[in-house]
Design a protein around this motif. Structure first.
Motif, PDB file in Angstrom:
ATOM      1  N   GLU B  69      39.841  58.258  59.374  1.00 46.64           N
ATOM      2  CA  GLU B  69      40.979  57.858  58.999  1.00 46.64           C
ATOM      3  C   GLU B  69      41.734  58.487  57.762  1.00 46.64           C
ATOM      4  O   GLU B  69      42.858  58.063  57.433  1.00 46.64           O
ATOM      5  N   LEU B  70      40.970  59.029  56.647  1.00 42.10           N
ATOM      6  CA  LEU B  70      41.505  59.303  55.347  1.00 42.10           C
ATOM      7  C   LEU B  70      41.829  58.019  54.887  1.00 42.10           C
ATOM      8  O   LEU B  70      43.118  58.073  54.185  1.00 42.10           O
ATOM      9  N   SER B  71      41.125  57.134  54.562  1.00 38.56           N
ATOM     10  CA  SER B  71      41.602  55.915  54.076  1.00 38.56           C
ATOM     11  C   SER B  71      40.300  55.170  53.125  1.00 38.56           C
ATOM     12  O   SER B  71      39.050  55.620  53.660  1.00 38.56           O
ATOM     13  N   SER B  72      40.540  54.408  52.464  1.00 39.42           N
ATOM     14  CA  SER B  72      39.511  53.356  52.177  1.00 39.42           C
ATOM     15  C   SER B  72      40.172  51.952  51.829  1.00 39.42           C
ATOM     16  O   SER B  72      41.426  51.896  51.558  1.00 39.42           O
ATOM     17  N   ILE B  73      39.135  51.021  51.687  1.00 41.48           N
ATOM     18  CA  ILE B  73      39.673  49.716  51.473  1.00 41.48           C
ATOM     19  C   ILE B  73      38.683  49.246  50.275  1.00 41.48           C
ATOM     20  O   ILE B  73      37.440  49.432  50.381  1.00 41.48           O
ATOM     21  N   LEU B  74      39.328  48.227  49.528  1.00 37.02           N
ATOM     22  CA  LEU B  74      38.670  47.610  48.491  1.00 37.02           C
ATOM     23  C   LEU B  74      38.573  46.249  48.617  1.00 37.02           C
ATOM     24  O   LEU B  74      39.865  45.446  48.960  1.00 37.02           O
ATOM     25  N   ASN B  75      37.497  45.513  48.971  1.00 40.81           N
ATOM     26  CA  ASN B  75      37.711  44.047  49.069  1.00 40.81           C
ATOM     27  C   ASN B  75      37.205  43.261  47.993  1.00 40.81           C
ATOM     28  O   ASN B  75      36.187  43.583  47.379  1.00 40.81           O
ATOM     29  N   ILE B  76      37.817  42.162  47.721  1.00 39.95           N
ATOM     30  CA  ILE B  76      37.208  41.460  46.755  1.00 39.95           C
ATOM     31  C   ILE B  76      37.162  39.909  47.478  1.00 39.95           C
ATOM     32  O   ILE B  76      38.253  39.134  47.799  1.00 39.95           O
ATOM     33  N   THR B  77      36.134  39.377  47.388  1.00 41.29           N
ATOM     34  CA  THR B  77      35.930  38.027  47.873  1.00 41.29           C
ATOM     35  C   THR B  77      35.977  36.889  46.751  1.00 41.29           C
ATOM     36  O   THR B  77      35.778  37.065  45.717  1.00 41.29           O
ATOM     37  N   ALA B  78      36.281  35.685  47.168  1.00 41.41           N
ATOM     38  CA  ALA B  78      36.290  34.426  46.207  1.00 41.41           C
ATOM     39  C   ALA B  78      36.767  35.041  44.959  1.00 41.41           C
ATOM     40  O   ALA B  78      36.244  34.692  43.925  1.00 41.41           O
ATOM     41  N   THR B  79      38.147  35.222  45.234  1.00 40.08           N
ATOM     42  CA  THR B  79      38.796  35.787  44.025  1.00 40.08           C
ATOM     43  C   THR B  79      38.970  34.705  42.678  1.00 40.08           C
ATOM     44  O   THR B  79      39.114  33.657  42.988  1.00 40.08           O
ATOM     45  N   GLN B  80      39.035  35.254  41.381  1.00 39.12           N
ATOM     46  CA  GLN B  80      39.150  34.514  40.258  1.00 39.12           C
ATOM     47  C   GLN B  80      40.237  35.083  39.589  1.00 39.12           C
ATOM     48  O   GLN B  80      40.723  36.238  39.668  1.00 39.12           O
ATOM     49  N   THR B  81      40.830  34.283  38.769  1.00 40.33           N
ATOM     50  CA  THR B  81      41.989  34.702  37.602  1.00 40.33           C
ATOM     51  C   THR B  81      41.605  35.889  37.016  1.00 40.33           C
ATOM     52  O   THR B  81      42.571  36.792  36.841  1.00 40.33           O
ATOM     53  N   GLY B  82      40.254  36.179  36.831  1.00 37.86           N
ATOM     54  CA  GLY B  82      39.898  37.277  35.963  1.00 37.86           C
ATOM     55  C   GLY B  82      40.159  38.462  36.780  1.00 37.86           C
ATOM     56  O   GLY B  82      39.994  39.656  36.221  1.00 37.86           O
ATOM     57  N   ASP B  83      40.424  38.517  38.001  1.00 36.93           N
ATOM     58  CA  ASP B  83      40.536  39.774  39.274  1.00 36.93           C
ATOM     59  C   ASP B  83      41.847  40.027  38.982  1.00 36.93           C
ATOM     60  O   ASP B  83      42.164  41.532  39.551  1.00 36.93           O
ATOM     61  N   SER B  84      42.822  39.354  38.163  1.00 32.47           N
ATOM     62  CA  SER B  84      44.258  39.705  38.244  1.00 32.47           C
ATOM     63  C   SER B  84      44.241  41.035  37.293  1.00 32.47           C
ATOM     64  O   SER B  84      43.621  41.314  36.349  1.00 32.47           O
ATOM     65  N   ALA B  85      44.954  42.151  37.882  1.00 38.52           N
ATOM     66  CA  ALA B  85      44.843  43.405  37.457  1.00 38.52           C
ATOM     67  C   ALA B  85      45.590  44.470  38.478  1.00 38.52           C
ATOM     68  O   ALA B  85      45.958  44.267  39.337  1.00 38.52           O
ATOM     69  N   ILE B  86      45.842  45.800  37.883  1.00 35.27           N
ATOM     70  CA  ILE B  86      46.181  46.743  38.812  1.00 35.27           C
ATOM     71  C   ILE B  86      45.113  47.427  39.246  1.00 35.27           C
ATOM     72  O   ILE B  86      44.231  47.869  38.530  1.00 35.27           O
ATOM     73  N   TYR B  87      44.958  47.695  40.620  1.00 37.70           N
ATOM     74  CA  TYR B  87      43.726  48.323  41.097  1.00 37.70           C
ATOM     75  C   TYR B  87      44.170  49.844  41.683  1.00 37.70           C
ATOM     76  O   TYR B  87      45.177  49.860  42.364  1.00 37.70           O
ATOM     77  N   LEU B  88      43.564  50.669  41.026  1.00 32.59           N
ATOM     78  CA  LEU B  88      44.166  52.030  41.275  1.00 32.59           C
ATOM     79  C   LEU B  88      42.857  52.799  42.163  1.00 32.59           C
ATOM     80  O   LEU B  88      41.673  52.771  42.103  1.00 32.59           O
ATOM     81  N   CYS B  89      43.709  53.563  43.071  1.00 39.00           N
ATOM     82  CA  CYS B  89      42.872  54.448  43.863  1.00 39.00           C
ATOM     83  C   CYS B  89      43.092  55.856  43.494  1.00 39.00           C
ATOM     84  O   CYS B  89      44.224  56.248  43.382  1.00 39.00           O
TER      85      CYS B  89
END
Lengths: 112, 114
Positions: B69-89
Motif C-alpha cells: 500500500e506504500l504506507s506506514s503507521i506509527l502507533n502510540i499507546t497510553a499517550t502521555q503529555t511528553g508525547d506532544s510533538a511533531i511526528y515526521l515521516c
C-alpha cells in the motif's frame, strides 16, 4: 558519544548578505547532510557531504554551497540571502550516508 | 519526484488515549522509511523500516510498513503529555550514484491534553 552540534543557534541577517553555518558530526560518523525547514513544513534536503565532497544535492540554487573538513565537520554557506531563506537549518550525520541520520539542534536564520 | 504525505496534519487527544499516525509515500526506488519526533528543534530518530524489517516496537511506540500500500503507521499507546510533538515521516531512496537525501512529509502535530 558526542552528538551532532551546530552553531550558531540563532542568526539575523539582511537581504543580500552572506552567512556561514557550522556543524560537527556525531563521533563515528563520516557523512553530513544539510536540510532547510521552513515554518510548518518538513525538512527539505539541500546537499550531502561525504569524503569532503558533495555527494548529492536537492533542488537548491548554487548560492547554497558547502564544505566538509577532514574531521567530518561541515559548513553551509548561503550567498545573496533572500527573505525566503529564513528557516531552521538542520544538519544530520550518518555513517556512509545511508539509513539512520541523526540531527543537530539546528540554526534559526532570520533574513530581514 | 519522491513524495510523502502525512495525515492527519494535527491531532488533539487526551492522556491515556491511543493514536495512529499515517504516512503514505511515492518513491522511485524505495530503500527505507524513517519516523522522527520533533519537539523543539532537532528531530529525534524513532524507527527505520525496510523491506527486511517491516515492523518495529519500542515501549509504547510501534510502527508498521505496508510495502504493497506504500504506507506506514506509527502507533502510540497510553499517550502521555511528553508525547506532544511533531511526528515526521521520511523516505530514503536507493540512488545510483550520490545521495538523494531524505524526503519528509509535513508532519503530524500531536497534542496530548492532560
Amino acid at each position: 558519544e558526542t552528538g551532532v552540534t551546530q552553531s550558531p543557534t540563532h542568526l539575523i541577517k539582511t537581504r543580500g548578505q552572506q552567512v556561514t553555518l557550522r556543524c560537527s558530526s556525531q563521533s563515528g560518523h563520516n557523512t553530513v547532510s544539510w536540510y532547510q525547514q521552513a515554518l510548518g513544513q518538513g525538512p527539505q534536503f539541500i546537499f550531502q557531504y561525504y569524503r569532503e565532497e558533495e555527494n548529492g544535492r536537492g533542488n537548491f540554487p548554487p548560492r547554497f554551497s558547502g564544505l566538509q573538513f577532514p574531521n567530518y565537520s561541515s559548513e553551509l554557506n548561503v550567498n545573496a540571502l533572500e527573505l525566503d531563506d529564513s528557516a531552521l537549518y538542520l544538519c544530520a550525520s550518518s555513517f556512509g550516508g545511508r539509513g539512520e541520520q541523526f540531527f543537530g539542534p539546528g540554526t534559526r536564520l532570520t533574513v530581514l | 519526484e519522491d513524495k510523502v504525505v502525512q495525515s492527519p496534519l494535527s491531532l488533539v487527544v487526551h492522556e491515556g488515549d491511543t493514536v495512529t499516525l499515517n504516512c503514505s509515500y511515492e518513491v522511485t526506488n524505495f530503500r527505507s522509511l524513517l519516523w522522527y519526533k520533533q519537539e523543539k528543534k532537532a528531530p529525534t530518530f524513532l524507527f527505520m523500516l525496510t523491506s527486511s524489517g517491516i515492523e518495529k516496537k519500542s515501549g509504547r511506540l510501534s510502527s508498521i510498513l505496508d510495502k504493497k500500500e506504500l504506507s506506514s503507521i506509527l502507533n502510540i499507546t497510553a499517550t502521555q503529555t511528553g508525547d506532544s510533538a511533531i511526528y515526521l515521516c521520511a523516505v530514503e531512496p536507493y540512488s545510483g550514484g550520490g545521495a538523494d537525501g531524505l524526503t519528509f512529509g509535513k508532519g503530524t502535530h500531536l497534542i496530548i491534553q492532560p
